[in-house]
Every structure is written in structure tokens, then in C-alpha cells.
Scaffold this motif. Structure first.
Motif: not given
Length: 108
Positions: A8-23
Motif C-alpha cells: 500500500a505504501e509503494i508509489r509509482v513515482e518512487h519506483v520510477l525515480h529509483a529506476l531512473a538512475d543508471p547504477i
């Protein structure tokens, strides 16, 4: 014990932010291929250990990975099933796009 967001706490914007970094994307791509828990020491990346710790924390706090201690090792597991429930096709699409980009850039 490490804090992990509930579904319930997972947000798409946080997931996308995490995946946006190349490392971080590189870490997730390796985890997706392995399909098993991987120790932090498994990853050979061009960053300092403290920076790598930061990247794993961002991935964990965004809900992309789950970390557990096994003895003195911290194992990292992709939360693929959880992400698929919440955002069907998102992770697969991002990973597929990253693979295509890597192929395009390296010609392999």
C-alpha cells in the motif's frame, strides 16, 4: 531489521525515480537476470561502497527490492511479483527498454 514499504505504501513515482538512475537500473537488471537473492558484494560497479549502499537503500525504500540479512551478508531480492501486482508490465517494460538501449549503444 530493515524497513520496507508495504504494498500500500509503494508509489509509482518512487519506483520510477529509483529506476531512473543508471547504477540502480544496472543493479535491477542484474537481479532480474539472476532471479535469486544476491549479496551486495556480488555487484561490481564503478562507485564507492558508501554510494552503493545509498543506491540499495533507494531501491529498498521505493519498494523495488527486498533486503534480508543472511548471517553477515545482506541479500537483495527484486520485488517483481509485488511490482507486477501494483503496476502490471511496468518493470518488464523498463527492463526491456534498458536491454534494447544497451544493445543499441554497444552494438551487442
Amino acid at each position: 531489521m530493515l524497513a520496507h514499504p508495504s504494498l500500500a505504501e509503494i508509489r509509482v513515482e518512487h519506483v520510477l525515480h529509483a529506476l531512473a538512475d543508471p547504477i540502480r537500473l544496472r543493479i535491477v537488471r542484474q537481479m532480474a537476470v539472476a532471479r535469486t537473492g544476491l549479496a551486495c558484494s556480488y555487484f561490481e560497479l564503478p562507485v564507492a561502497k558508501s554510494t552503493l549502499t545509498h543506491h540499495f537503500r533507494v531501491l529498498r525504500e521505493s519498494g523495488v527490492i527486498h533486503q534480508i540479512y543472511r548471517g553477515t551478508a545482506k541479500l537483495n531480492e527484486l520485488r517483481g511479483e509485488d511490482l507486477e501486482k501494483l503496476f502490471p508490465g511496468l518493470l518488464d517494460s523498463v527492463l526491456r527498454a534498458a536491454d534494447q538501449e544497451a544493445e543499441r549503444l554497444t552494438g551487442v
